[in-house]
Design a protein around this motif. Structure first.
Motif, PDB file in Angstrom:
ATOM      1  N   GLU A  58    -105.681  -8.303 -40.799  1.00 37.93           N
ATOM      2  CA  GLU A  58    -107.021  -8.877 -40.771  1.00 37.93           C
ATOM      3  C   GLU A  58    -108.044  -8.004 -41.493  1.00 37.93           C
ATOM      4  O   GLU A  58    -109.112  -8.492 -41.899  1.00 37.93           O
ATOM      5  CB  GLU A  58    -107.476  -9.102 -39.324  1.00 37.93           C
ATOM      6  CG  GLU A  58    -106.656 -10.131 -38.549  1.00 37.93           C
ATOM      7  CD  GLU A  58    -105.478  -9.494 -37.829  1.00 37.93           C
ATOM      8  OE1 GLU A  58    -104.919 -10.153 -36.937  1.00 37.93           O
ATOM      9  OE2 GLU A  58    -105.113  -8.348 -38.160  1.00 37.93           O
TER      10      GLU A  58
ATOM     11  N   GLY B 231    -109.103  -9.327 -44.994  1.00 34.76           N
ATOM     12  CA  GLY B 231    -109.690 -10.649 -45.154  1.00 34.76           C
ATOM     13  C   GLY B 231    -108.942 -11.741 -44.428  1.00 34.76           C
ATOM     14  O   GLY B 231    -107.919 -11.510 -43.776  1.00 34.76           O
ATOM     15  N   ASP B 232    -109.461 -12.957 -44.541  1.00 31.15           N
ATOM     16  CA  ASP B 232    -108.882 -14.098 -43.839  1.00 31.15           C
ATOM     17  C   ASP B 232    -107.540 -14.542 -44.430  1.00 31.15           C
ATOM     18  O   ASP B 232    -106.740 -15.183 -43.743  1.00 31.15           O
ATOM     19  CB  ASP B 232    -109.853 -15.280 -43.860  1.00 31.15           C
ATOM     20  CG  ASP B 232    -111.122 -14.991 -43.070  1.00 31.15           C
ATOM     21  OD1 ASP B 232    -111.064 -14.158 -42.140  1.00 31.15           O
ATOM     22  OD2 ASP B 232    -112.167 -15.586 -43.401  1.00 31.15           O
ATOM     23  N   HIS B 233    -107.304 -14.229 -45.684  1.00 25.79           N
ATOM     24  CA  HIS B 233    -106.058 -14.628 -46.349  1.00 25.79           C
ATOM     25  C   HIS B 233    -105.448 -13.403 -47.038  1.00 25.79           C
ATOM     26  O   HIS B 233    -105.403 -13.327 -48.277  1.00 25.79           O
ATOM     27  CB  HIS B 233    -106.330 -15.743 -47.362  1.00 25.79           C
ATOM     28  CG  HIS B 233    -107.001 -16.943 -46.762  1.00 25.79           C
ATOM     29  ND1 HIS B 233    -106.321 -17.858 -45.984  1.00 25.79           N
ATOM     30  CD2 HIS B 233    -108.300 -17.354 -46.796  1.00 25.79           C
ATOM     31  CE1 HIS B 233    -107.168 -18.801 -45.580  1.00 25.79           C
ATOM     32  NE2 HIS B 233    -108.370 -18.516 -46.047  1.00 25.79           N
ATOM     33  N   PRO B 234    -104.985 -12.453 -46.255  1.00 18.96           N
ATOM     34  CA  PRO B 234    -104.532 -11.169 -46.818  1.00 18.96           C
ATOM     35  C   PRO B 234    -103.372 -11.284 -47.803  1.00 18.96           C
ATOM     36  O   PRO B 234    -103.297 -10.518 -48.768  1.00 18.96           O
ATOM     37  CB  PRO B 234    -104.125 -10.361 -45.582  1.00 18.96           C
ATOM     38  CG  PRO B 234    -103.840 -11.394 -44.528  1.00 18.96           C
ATOM     39  CD  PRO B 234    -104.807 -12.494 -44.794  1.00 18.96           C
ATOM     40  N   PHE B 235    -102.493 -12.234 -47.596  1.00 19.70           N
ATOM     41  CA  PHE B 235    -101.323 -12.334 -48.467  1.00 19.70           C
ATOM     42  C   PHE B 235    -101.678 -12.838 -49.863  1.00 19.70           C
ATOM     43  O   PHE B 235    -100.880 -12.728 -50.787  1.00 19.70           O
ATOM     44  CB  PHE B 235    -100.264 -13.231 -47.828  1.00 19.70           C
ATOM     45  CG  PHE B 235     -99.703 -12.659 -46.557  1.00 19.70           C
ATOM     46  CD1 PHE B 235     -98.846 -11.566 -46.587  1.00 19.70           C
ATOM     47  CD2 PHE B 235    -100.060 -13.195 -45.325  1.00 19.70           C
ATOM     48  CE1 PHE B 235     -98.334 -11.029 -45.410  1.00 19.70           C
ATOM     49  CE2 PHE B 235     -99.546 -12.667 -44.149  1.00 19.70           C
ATOM     50  CZ  PHE B 235     -98.689 -11.576 -44.190  1.00 19.70           C
ATOM     51  N   ASP B 236    -102.883 -13.395 -49.997  1.00 25.63           N
ATOM     52  CA  ASP B 236    -103.329 -13.846 -51.317  1.00 25.63           C
ATOM     53  C   ASP B 236    -103.890 -12.701 -52.153  1.00 25.63           C
ATOM     54  O   ASP B 236    -104.045 -12.845 -53.366  1.00 25.63           O
ATOM     55  CB  ASP B 236    -104.410 -14.933 -51.173  1.00 25.63           C
ATOM     56  CG  ASP B 236    -103.876 -16.200 -50.522  1.00 25.63           C
ATOM     57  OD1 ASP B 236    -102.647 -16.413 -50.589  1.00 25.63           O
ATOM     58  OD2 ASP B 236    -104.673 -16.952 -49.942  1.00 25.63           O
ATOM     59  N   SER B 237    -104.212 -11.603 -51.479  1.00 23.38           N
ATOM     60  CA  SER B 237    -104.885 -10.525 -52.203  1.00 23.38           C
ATOM     61  C   SER B 237    -104.182  -9.167 -52.134  1.00 23.38           C
ATOM     62  O   SER B 237    -104.457  -8.289 -52.957  1.00 23.38           O
ATOM     63  CB  SER B 237    -106.315 -10.355 -51.660  1.00 23.38           C
ATOM     64  OG  SER B 237    -106.290 -10.074 -50.263  1.00 23.38           O
TER      65      SER B 237
ATOM     66  N   THR C 291    -101.045  -7.096 -36.638  1.00 22.50           N
ATOM     67  CA  THR C 291    -102.371  -7.623 -36.307  1.00 22.50           C
ATOM     68  C   THR C 291    -103.257  -6.574 -35.665  1.00 22.50           C
ATOM     69  O   THR C 291    -102.772  -5.678 -34.957  1.00 22.50           O
ATOM     70  CB  THR C 291    -102.253  -8.835 -35.367  1.00 22.50           C
ATOM     71  OG1 THR C 291    -103.570  -9.272 -34.980  1.00 22.50           O
ATOM     72  CG2 THR C 291    -101.469  -8.492 -34.105  1.00 22.50           C
TER      73      THR C 291
ATOM     74  N   ARG D  52     -94.857 -11.272 -43.551  1.00 20.70           N
ATOM     75  CA  ARG D  52     -95.484 -12.602 -43.461  1.00 20.70           C
ATOM     76  C   ARG D  52     -94.927 -13.377 -42.268  1.00 20.70           C
ATOM     77  O   ARG D  52     -95.680 -13.965 -41.487  1.00 20.70           O
ATOM     78  CB  ARG D  52     -95.247 -13.378 -44.754  1.00 20.70           C
ATOM     79  CG  ARG D  52     -95.916 -14.768 -44.774  1.00 20.70           C
ATOM     80  CD  ARG D  52     -95.489 -15.537 -46.020  1.00 20.70           C
ATOM     81  NE  ARG D  52     -95.984 -14.909 -47.232  1.00 20.70           N
ATOM     82  CZ  ARG D  52     -97.167 -15.164 -47.774  1.00 20.70           C
ATOM     83  NH1 ARG D  52     -97.959 -16.049 -47.210  1.00 20.70           N
ATOM     84  NH2 ARG D  52     -97.535 -14.565 -48.880  1.00 20.70           N
TER      85      ARG D  52
ATOM     86  N   HIS E 298     -96.128 -11.894 -38.957  1.00 21.62           N
ATOM     87  CA  HIS E 298     -97.554 -12.173 -38.718  1.00 21.62           C
ATOM     88  C   HIS E 298     -97.769 -13.625 -38.297  1.00 21.62           C
ATOM     89  O   HIS E 298     -98.660 -13.916 -37.480  1.00 21.62           O
ATOM     90  CB  HIS E 298     -98.360 -11.863 -39.968  1.00 21.62           C
ATOM     91  CG  HIS E 298     -99.842 -11.896 -39.739  1.00 21.62           C
ATOM     92  ND1 HIS E 298    -100.481 -11.059 -38.849  1.00 21.62           N
ATOM     93  CD2 HIS E 298    -100.825 -12.690 -40.278  1.00 21.62           C
ATOM     94  CE1 HIS E 298    -101.782 -11.317 -38.858  1.00 21.62           C
ATOM     95  NE2 HIS E 298    -102.010 -12.302 -39.697  1.00 21.62           N
ATOM     96  N   GLN E 299     -96.972 -14.521 -38.815  1.00 20.33           N
ATOM     97  CA  GLN E 299     -97.092 -15.930 -38.440  1.00 20.33           C
ATOM     98  C   GLN E 299     -96.788 -16.152 -36.963  1.00 20.33           C
ATOM     99  O   GLN E 299     -97.245 -17.137 -36.376  1.00 20.33           O
ATOM    100  CB  GLN E 299     -96.147 -16.777 -39.296  1.00 20.33           C
ATOM    101  CG  GLN E 299     -96.580 -16.913 -40.752  1.00 20.33           C
ATOM    102  CD  GLN E 299     -95.535 -17.592 -41.615  1.00 20.33           C
ATOM    103  OE1 GLN E 299     -94.358 -17.687 -41.237  1.00 20.33           O
ATOM    104  NE2 GLN E 299     -95.932 -18.050 -42.786  1.00 20.33           N
TER     105      GLN E 299
END
Length: 334
Positions: free
Chosen positions: A83, A86-92, A159, A210, A213-214
């Motif tokens: 977290e 950001g809200d979409h960590p796997f994108d960045s 998390t 991933r 985390h899901q």
């Protein structure tokens, strides 16, 4: 290094481990490392079995460095607070360490945890140890790598709400990864597929992170829902005088009834994550060996050691094929 399945030199060390709460717990880490040995191909399995006690007992040593020695470089190797990116960590998040440092800086990465990148570093070190044909280094790094791969399969290691402290669920971390396996792990199936070659280590590490985390929201939500409807007077284990019992770390111990209800409500999640960790560990060990040129490991041990373990090796392998583990007596935290 001389180590057989018959001799153990880490008993005193394990006494020290029992003083501290560990990720996956002693039980989980030791079973994961031990089971992974049997998923290796024959060309690796005999060597690893000759040293299976070491690999089993060494599984918890990274936590010893963290809690007993106070190694300041150790704690952030065991987790990543996604977290914080950001809200979409796997994108960045960059998959490689160097790229991540360029984007975020080392300070931020260490504050958030470096688990996925550290696994990659350890895999490279294991490959080099195989290439150098150094028994002590191979076993030490292989055992350590098992610890971090196991940690990566614990959802709460990915998390910021790692112990439910943000949702009024303190204690859930040890409950999920230690108490549940200790109570129900003897029913688990430890047989997995033969070790497979991993073509892209970076991608594999992030696939693990991933997936874990899901599951983190489910781990927390299922317990919170169960807490809301479970009879309060049946929530914790009590002694003969009716006092709520605590484990050796001062944590409240959930009752068997509540633990069973939570374990069942997770629909096999704990066992599945443990089996995934076993499979991945065997795959990572195998991949490092292949990338090192498939060195002949049988030459690293005295032939008399292999011969002495031959009979017990066959028995242990047959049991593993049935989903069971031979010769393991892990310490209890609950």
């Amino acid at each position: 290094m001389r180590q057989s399945v018959i001799t153990s030199r880490f008993i005193a060390l394990m006494v020290c481990v029992s003083l501290f709460s560990l990720s996956w717990g002693i039980w989980g880490h030791q079973h994961i490392n031990r089971a992974a040995v049997f998923a290796l191909p024959d060309s690796m399995r005999v060597f690893f079995f000759n040293h299976i006690d070491y690999l089993t007992e060494e599984a918890a040593v990274p936590d010893l460095r963290k809690y007993v020695i106070g190694d300041q470089s150790e704690p952030d190797r065991h987790y990543i607070d996604l977290e914080k990116f950001g809200d979409h960590p796997f994108d960045s998040l960059p998959e490689t360490w160097d790229a991540a440092v360029r984007k975020y800086g080392e300070k931020k990465l260490h504050e958030a945890g470096i688990l996925p990148w550290y696994i990659q570093q350890m895999e490279q070190k294991l490959e080099q140890a195989f290439r150098n044909r150094r028994t002590d280094e191979i076993l030490f790094i292989a055992a350590d790598l098992g610890h971090y791969i196991a940690d990566a399969h614990v959802p709460l290691h990915t998390t910021i709400n790692h112990d439910g402290q943000l949702t009024g669920q303190r204690g859930i971390h040890a409950f999920w990864e230690s108490q549940l396996p200790e109570l129900f792990g003897n029913q688990y199936n430890f047989h997995v597929a033969p070790a497979r070659y991993i073509p892209d280590i970076q991608a594999e590490v992030w696939k693990i992170i991933r997936h874990s985390h899901q599951l983190s929201d489910t781990v927390l939500l299922v317990e919170k829902q169960l807490l809301a409807r479970f009879p309060k007077n049946e929530l914790y284990r009590k002694d003969a005088d009716g006092n709520i019992m605590k484990n050796k770390y001062g944590q409240l111990i959930f009752s068997y009834a509540f633990a069973k209800a939570y374990h069942e409500a997770l629909h096999g999640m704990v066992e599945d994550q443990m089996r995934r960790a076993i499979q991945e560990l065997a795959d990572f060990w195998y991949t490092a060996w292949v990338n090192a040129g498939r060195p002949n490991l049988t030459e690293l041990d005295d032939a008399s050691l292999t011969e002495a373990n031959k009979k017990i090796f066959k028995k242990a392998y047959r049991l593993w094929q049935q989903g069971k583990l031979w010769g393991i007596h892990s310490g209890s935290e609950y």
